[in-house]
Write an enzyme that holds these catalytic residues in place. Structure first.
Site, short mmCIF file in Angstrom:
data_model
loop_
_atom_site.label_atom_id
_atom_site.label_comp_id
_atom_site.label_asym_id
_atom_site.label_seq_id
_atom_site.Cartn_x
_atom_site.Cartn_y
_atom_site.Cartn_z
N CYS A 160 62.63 20.68 61.19
CA CYS A 160 61.89 19.84 62.14
C CYS A 160 62.90 18.91 62.81
CB CYS A 160 60.85 19.06 61.33
SG CYS A 160 59.72 18.13 62.31
N CYS A 354 56.60 21.78 72.93
CA CYS A 354 56.90 20.50 72.28
C CYS A 354 57.24 19.45 73.32
CB CYS A 354 58.05 20.70 71.30
SG CYS A 354 58.32 19.25 70.31
C1 FAD Z 1 57.90 12.72 62.46
C2 FAD Z 1 57.35 14.00 63.00
C3 FAD Z 1 57.06 14.10 64.34
C4 FAD Z 1 56.57 15.29 64.87
N1 FAD Z 1 56.31 15.35 66.20
C5 FAD Z 1 55.79 16.48 66.71
C6 FAD Z 1 55.46 16.53 68.10
O1 FAD Z 1 55.68 15.59 68.84
N2 FAD Z 1 54.92 17.66 68.59
C7 FAD Z 1 54.68 18.73 67.79
O2 FAD Z 1 54.17 19.74 68.27
N3 FAD Z 1 54.99 18.72 66.47
C8 FAD Z 1 55.53 17.62 65.92
N4 FAD Z 1 55.83 17.58 64.58
C9 FAD Z 1 55.66 18.81 63.78
C10 FAD Z 1 54.19 19.07 63.31
O3 FAD Z 1 53.31 19.11 64.41
C11 FAD Z 1 53.74 18.02 62.35
O4 FAD Z 1 54.58 18.02 61.23
C12 FAD Z 1 52.29 18.21 61.86
O5 FAD Z 1 51.89 16.99 61.27
C13 FAD Z 1 52.17 19.33 60.86
O6 FAD Z 1 50.82 19.53 60.54
P1 FAD Z 1 50.35 20.11 59.13
O7 FAD Z 1 48.87 20.01 59.13
O8 FAD Z 1 50.97 21.41 58.87
O9 FAD Z 1 50.97 19.11 58.05
P2 FAD Z 1 50.68 17.56 57.84
O10 FAD Z 1 50.31 16.91 59.13
O11 FAD Z 1 51.84 17.05 57.08
O12 FAD Z 1 49.38 17.53 56.95
C14 FAD Z 1 49.36 17.96 55.63
C15 FAD Z 1 48.34 17.13 54.89
O13 FAD Z 1 48.14 17.67 53.60
C16 FAD Z 1 48.12 16.62 52.67
N5 FAD Z 1 48.44 17.12 51.32
C17 FAD Z 1 49.66 17.41 50.81
N6 FAD Z 1 49.55 17.82 49.55
C18 FAD Z 1 48.23 17.79 49.26
C19 FAD Z 1 47.48 18.10 48.10
N7 FAD Z 1 48.06 18.50 46.95
N8 FAD Z 1 46.13 17.94 48.14
C20 FAD Z 1 45.51 17.52 49.27
N9 FAD Z 1 46.18 17.22 50.40
C21 FAD Z 1 47.52 17.36 50.38
C22 FAD Z 1 49.12 15.61 53.20
O14 FAD Z 1 48.90 14.34 52.65
C23 FAD Z 1 48.80 15.69 54.70
O15 FAD Z 1 47.76 14.81 55.05
C24 FAD Z 1 56.35 16.42 64.02
C25 FAD Z 1 56.66 16.31 62.67
C26 FAD Z 1 57.16 15.13 62.15
C27 FAD Z 1 57.48 15.04 60.68
#
Ligand code: FAD
Length: 423
Positions: A160, A354
C-alpha cells in the site's frame, strides 16, 4: 433463509453487507462482525495525522446505520474460525453459525518484521488506522515545536504505497503553511524499485509525475530500500541493486517518521492454514470464493493476490477502494447465484483507480486492468484531484450512512468512463 456473516466493518465489509442486502432482499439474515462499533474511512487517516481532520469527522457508528437495512451487528470481533463447523467464535466467548461467510478483515500490520518499526513499542508513526493517525498527530504537535529531519516511506513487502506518498506531500504542504519547511530535511524511503512503481509496475507516467513532485518539494528519495532497523531518532536502511545485492547502507537521522509496514492476514483468519496463503491472506478463485470451503468468500485487503512483478526488494500489489468495491459486487452476485442454484460466475474487474492527495494538489491513477499490459493506464496531476478526494470522503461517508451501494455517480459517471465493477 440463509445466514450470512460478514467479518470486518471496514470499506469492504460495510459495502458487502449493504450490497448483499440490496442483491438478496430481506428474506436472508445478514450479520456484520466488527472489531468495535466504529467504521473508519481509512483514506482520510493522513489528514488526521496532520490535524486537518478529527477522528470523529471520519468515523461512523456502524450498527446504527446497518440496523436501518435490517443488518445485525456484533462488536466483539472474531477470535477464531471453524470452517468445517461453519462457525465463527467471537471475542466474548459466544459463537455464530453461518451458511455463507464473507471475510473482509483487512490487514494485520506487520510492524514486527522490522525491529523498532511502528507506534506500539517502536519509533515510527503510522496512518494505517485512525487511532494510529491520532497518535501520529499528537507526536506531530511535539515535532513542530522542535522540528528536524523527517523520514517517510514503506517497508519491504509493503503493498500500500499511495498513503506513503500522500503523507510525504501532505506533511510538506502543512510544514510550508506553518513556515517550518526550511527546518525539515525530508527523505522518502521505499521498497519500490523506482518512485511511482506503486506495487503496480507504474501507472502511466507515475514515475515522472511523482519524481517531479519530490524534486519541486525538495524531498530526497531512496528506492530499492530495505529498512533493517529503527532506533530512537535513527533508521538503518540497506539499498540494493537490480539483483537484490546490497550497494549502500544508510543511517538516516529523524525527528519524525511515518513508515507503512508490510501486511499479513489477521490472526483469526491466518490461523486456519488451509484457508490462506503463507502470509495469511485468504485464497480465492476468480469468483472471490475459497477453493476448499465453497461457502466462504473474501474481498478487500485480506485476499491473496500475487505481486504484479518480482522486484529486488519484495513489494506487493495494492488493493484500492474501487477494486474492493468490484470484489463486493462479484461476491454479492455469486452468493445470490449459489442460493438459487445457479453457477457463481461473476468476476470482479479489479480495476485500480486511486486518488492520491498531496495537500494542495494531487495525482489520479487509473489502471485497467490492474496487471500490465493494460487497456487504460494514466496518471494526472492537478488541484482537482485534491478537491475530488475531499468530495470522495464526503460521498463515501454518506454512502455508509444511507446504505445506498451504487449511487448515481458510480452508476453513470464511472460507466461512461468504461469503469465497470464486474465482467
Ligand atoms: C492510510 C491508508 C490510506 C488509503 N487510501 C486509499 C485511497 O485514498 N484510495 C483507495 O482506493 N484506497 C486507499 N487505501 C487502500 C484501501 O482502500 C484501504 O486500505 C481500505 O480501508 C481497505 O478496506 P478493507 O475493508 O479491505 O480493510 P479495512 O478497511 O482495514 O477493514 C477491515 C476491518 O476488519 C476489522 N477486523 C480485523 N480483524 C477482525 C476480526 N478478527 N474480527 C472482526 N473484525 C476484524 C478491522 O478492525 C477493520 O475495521 C488506503 C489504505 C490505507 C492504509
Amino acid at each position: 433463509m440463509a445466514n450470512i456473516i460478514v467479518l470486518g466493518a471496514g470499506i469492504g465489509g460495510m459495502s458487502a453487507a449493504y450490497e448483499l442486502r440490496a442483491t438478496l432482499g430481506r428474506e436472508h439474515a445478514i450479520t456484520v462482525v466488527g472489531d468495535g462499533v466504529q467504521f473508519s474511512f481509512t483514506p482520510s487517516n493522513p489528514w488526521v495525522a496532520v490535524g486537518w481532520r478529527t477522528p470523529a469527522a471520519i468515523q461512523v457508528e456502524a450498527p446504527i446505520y446497518l440496523a436501518k437495512k435490517g443488518i445485525a451487528f456484533e462488536s466483539a470481533g472474531a477470535l477464531r474460525l471453524d470452517p468445517d463447523a461453519n462457525q465463527v467464535h467471537l471475542g466474548d466467548g459466544r459463537s455464530l453459525s453461518y451458511d455463507y461467510l464473507v471475510i473482509a478483515t483487512g490487514p494485520r500490520l506487520a510492524f514486527d518484521e522490522v525491529p523498532g518499526l511502528g507506534p506500539d513499542g517502536g519509533f515510527t508513526q503510522s496512518v494505517c488506522t485512525t487511532p494510529h493517525a491520532q497518535d501520529a498527530w499528537l507526536a506531530y504537535q511535539d515535532f513542530i515545536e522542535d522540528p528536524g529531519p523527517v523520514v517517510v516511506g514503506a517497508a519491504a513487502g509493503a503493498s500500500c504505497f499511495g498513503p506513503a506518498y500522500e503523507f510525504a506531500m501532505i506533511l510538506d504542504a502543512d510544514l510550508r503553511k506553518r513556515k517550518l519547511r526550511d527546518k525539515v530535511p525530508m527523505t522518502f524511503v521505499t521498497s519500490e524499485p523506482y518512485v511511482g512503481h506503486m506495487g503496480l509496475g507504474g501507472v502511466g507516467d507515475s514515475k515522472g509525475l511523482l519524481e517531479s513532485q519530490f524534486r519541486q518539494r525538495h524531498i530526497k528519495w531512496i528506492t530499492n530500500a530495505r529498512i533493517t532497523g529503527v532506533r530512537e531518532g535513527e533508521m538503518d536502511v540497506s539499498e540494493v541493486d537490480a539483483k537484490g545485492e546490497p550497494v549502500q547502507t544508510h543511517v538516516l537521522p529523524f525527528k519524525y517518521s511515518m513508515v507503512l509496514p508490510a501486511f499479513t492476514g489477521v490472526d483469526a483468519v491466518r490461523q486456519v492454514k488451509a484457508l490462506c496463503n503463507p502470509r495469511g491472506f485468504v485464497q480465492i478463485d476468480a469468483h472471490q470464493r475459497n477453493p476448499t470451503w465453497k461457502n466462504i468468500f473474501s474481498l478487500g485487503v485480506c485476499v491473496a493476490i500475487p505481486p504484479v512483478e518480482v522486484t529486488p526488494v519484495p513489494t506487493g500489489a495494492p488493493k484500492t477502494g474501487f477494486m474492493i468495491e468490484s470484489m463486493v459486487t462479484a461476491v454479492a452476485e455469486n452468493i445470490r447465484a449459489d442460493l438459487t442454484r445457479q453457477p457463481a460466475e461473476a468476476v470482479a474487474t479489479w480495476n485500480a483507480i486511486c486518488l492520491a492527495d498531496m495537500g494542495d494538489t494531487g495525482v489520479a491513477f487509473v489502471a485497467l486492468p490492474q496487471i500490465p499490459p493494460r487497456n487504460v493506464t494514466w496518471a494526472r496531476e492537478g488541484k482537482w484531484v485534491h478537491l475530488a478526494k475531499v468530495a470522495y470522503e464526503k460521498y463515501f461517508l454518506m454512502k455508509i450512512k444511507s446504505g445506498n451501494t451504487e449511487p448515481v455517480y458510480e452508476k453513470y459517471v464511472l460507466k461512461l468512463l468504461g469503469i465497470l465493477r464486474t465482467r
